[in-house]
Design an enzyme around this catalytic site. Sequence first.
Site, PDB file in Angstrom:
ATOM      1  N   CYS A  11      20.915  52.876 -71.759  1.00  0.00           N
ATOM      2  CA  CYS A  11      21.636  54.171 -71.336  1.00  0.00           C
ATOM      3  C   CYS A  11      22.689  54.322 -70.223  1.00  0.00           C
ATOM      4  CB  CYS A  11      20.498  55.377 -71.284  1.00  0.00           C
ATOM      5  SG  CYS A  11      19.570  55.179 -69.830  1.00  0.00           S
ATOM      6  N   CYS A  14      20.321  54.267 -67.166  1.00  0.00           N
ATOM      7  CA  CYS A  14      19.715  53.057 -66.784  1.00  0.00           C
ATOM      8  C   CYS A  14      20.713  52.109 -66.257  1.00  0.00           C
ATOM      9  CB  CYS A  14      19.011  52.420 -67.902  1.00  0.00           C
ATOM     10  SG  CYS A  14      17.868  53.950 -68.758  1.00  0.00           S
ATOM     11  N   ASP A 392      62.639  65.478 -66.106  1.00  0.00           N
ATOM     12  CA  ASP A 392      64.069  64.960 -65.679  1.00  0.00           C
ATOM     13  C   ASP A 392      64.819  65.238 -66.968  1.00  0.00           C
ATOM     14  OD1 ASP A 392      65.863  63.407 -64.644  1.00  0.00           O
ATOM     15  OD2 ASP A 392      65.324  61.466 -65.859  1.00  0.00           O
TER      16      ASP A 392
END
Length: 689
Positions: A11, A14, A392
């Site tokens: 996980c 963890c 631009d």
Amino acid sequence: MEEYKVKGLTCANCTRELQEEINKLPSGQTASLSYNTGKLKLESNVDIEKVKKILSSDGAYIEADEHEHEHEHDHHHPTGVNWILLLSLSAGFYIAGFLTDVFFNEYIAIGLFLAATVLSGYQTFIKGLKNLFKLKFNIETLMTIALIGALGIGEWKEGALVAILFGLNEYLEGLGMQKARNSMEKLLAIAPKEATVLDNGQEKIVKISSLKANQIVLVRSGEKIPSDGLVLEGKSSVNEAAITGESMPVEKDKDEPVYGGSINNEGVLKIQITKAYEESSLAKILHLVEEAQETKTPTELFINKFAKYYTPLIMIISAIVMLIPPLFFNGSWGDWFYQGLAVLIVGCPCALVLSSPIAIVSGITKNARNGILVKGGVFLEQLGKIHTIAFDKTGTLTKGQPFVEDYVEYDPKFLQIAASIEKSSSHPIAKAVLRKADGLSLIEPEEITTVSGSGIVAKIDGVTYFLGNEAHMKKVQIEEEIKAQIQQYKRSGMTLVILATTEKVLGIMGISDEIREESADVIQALHEAGIQKTVMLTGDHESTAEKVASKVGLTSYFAGLLPDEKVEKIKELSKGNKVAMIGDGINDAPALATADLGIAMGKGTDSAIETADIVLMQDHLGKLPSAIKSAKKVNSIIKLNITLALGLKLIALLLTIPGLLTLWIAILSDMGATILVTLISLTVLYERK
């Protein structure tokens, strides 16, 4: 830095804790362990055996050889076959225990419930006991305490259900992240593995990593082009989707550039490699996409910090629930001890920590598939918050390629003579004139002289012609009507090309930078996607800027700007708003760097990839609106996920007030949040647009 692939990460929370342990080792301060990518980065002098020991404490391991560990460690991985088998057996024992308890014998049922608990919870229990001795309080520790407590007060049935649901929760959590990882790995797998090199006329298969610049390779129909190069021989259409996200094939002929990772559709191409694979556009893209997964957004960093304090806070609340009602309100010790155990289970922060990474990886992957290179989760998050986009003009809203927008001929030979004079010139305006005169038979000038900065003097069939701008026409008598036409073109922002003899003007062309076909639609789509202001910053003069801004539907424009003035405008626009700047990644570099988000166009050019935070690998803006919508969706999903993760836990905690919280409701609150967070995050990958 050394890089290792790590399997068995269970996980996100963890993984964070494992990284913190590795960071405590000598020289391990800079180590990073990514749950998103499953990769560990270490300094070479870190003790690798100690690192392996830390990883093994959570069932994770460094993968030396993918095939070597495929079966040996499968049981550690949340998506492994043994997990499914264990959970299935546990569920079978639980159902058998439930039926036995109802119809046969309570003590046999207890044995079956214990078997279900051990099968699905033994890994958690072992890890939890180890953590308990180290006074390390994470989800395994909390679950272990809860299971011991439940079994200690005779809640066999609920203890078994909690163990099974927690195991299922861990499996689903790993499955969700693995799905996002697999999608990313599939994207990274587009890199070719081998190349057919021509060496003294002999074909030789070599690994892509050994390919060097200037080598000649042979690419047959259906094969991937190994690296960036130039076509020496052959003609074919090439699928550049790996680079640009565009599925339409691009025709390639001699001396035309090709990109590594593109697929040759038909015929055979002989290509001279211009870059070693590591330096190719595709390699850079894949490297940046891989790195992008590992960057943490401000939201992720906050959640990780919050998770550190969340579990200890839950433990304090659990102690309060166990002690206060019996001590001060005559509550039953057994009932409130049970409620306190349920509160401990609510202390799992996994769903909360998972709320962001799956959505971020999914968003980066989806955009990369579409040829939009987002260099990190932080930039994806930023893209979803943009209020103003500054463009631009040249090469962004326009093609950066002159074309004849309009012309007036006062002599039928106007186009033919103009093109005949321009045919030997490589100037962009000369090419625009030639494109306009395509199909006409051209005449060879007898004499031709270039006048720097103004035009050309040429003699054709004994007649002297002047071709160029207004300043070039000093010796020409120009009528008032023609002068009016010249002024009209100038007011429209066009560059003039006039053809004349000393006696008369043969014709006038109005040259413009061609506006991209998609620009107007893109601007409209951006406004629909929630962008409030679209602004053009250009060094061109006022009339040209006004014409382009009006045609594409911009909210405002600023003309005649030098590069440093563009930077100042970006700073002004950024006051109170998030601003993105879009340019070509070369002359707009200062403005791109100044904006909250720099977006470059460049179809894989090095400068574009290196300069900006986001790169549109296509040579147009067409996919920008969908990228913004995707980023906004990721941001909204993360907010929803956090709300769900905390909301379900809050509801569970509130149930302790009337004493209604049970162990299985507690685990379901976390499991429900995990499943919802995972499924909602994965929807980003499967959006059509």
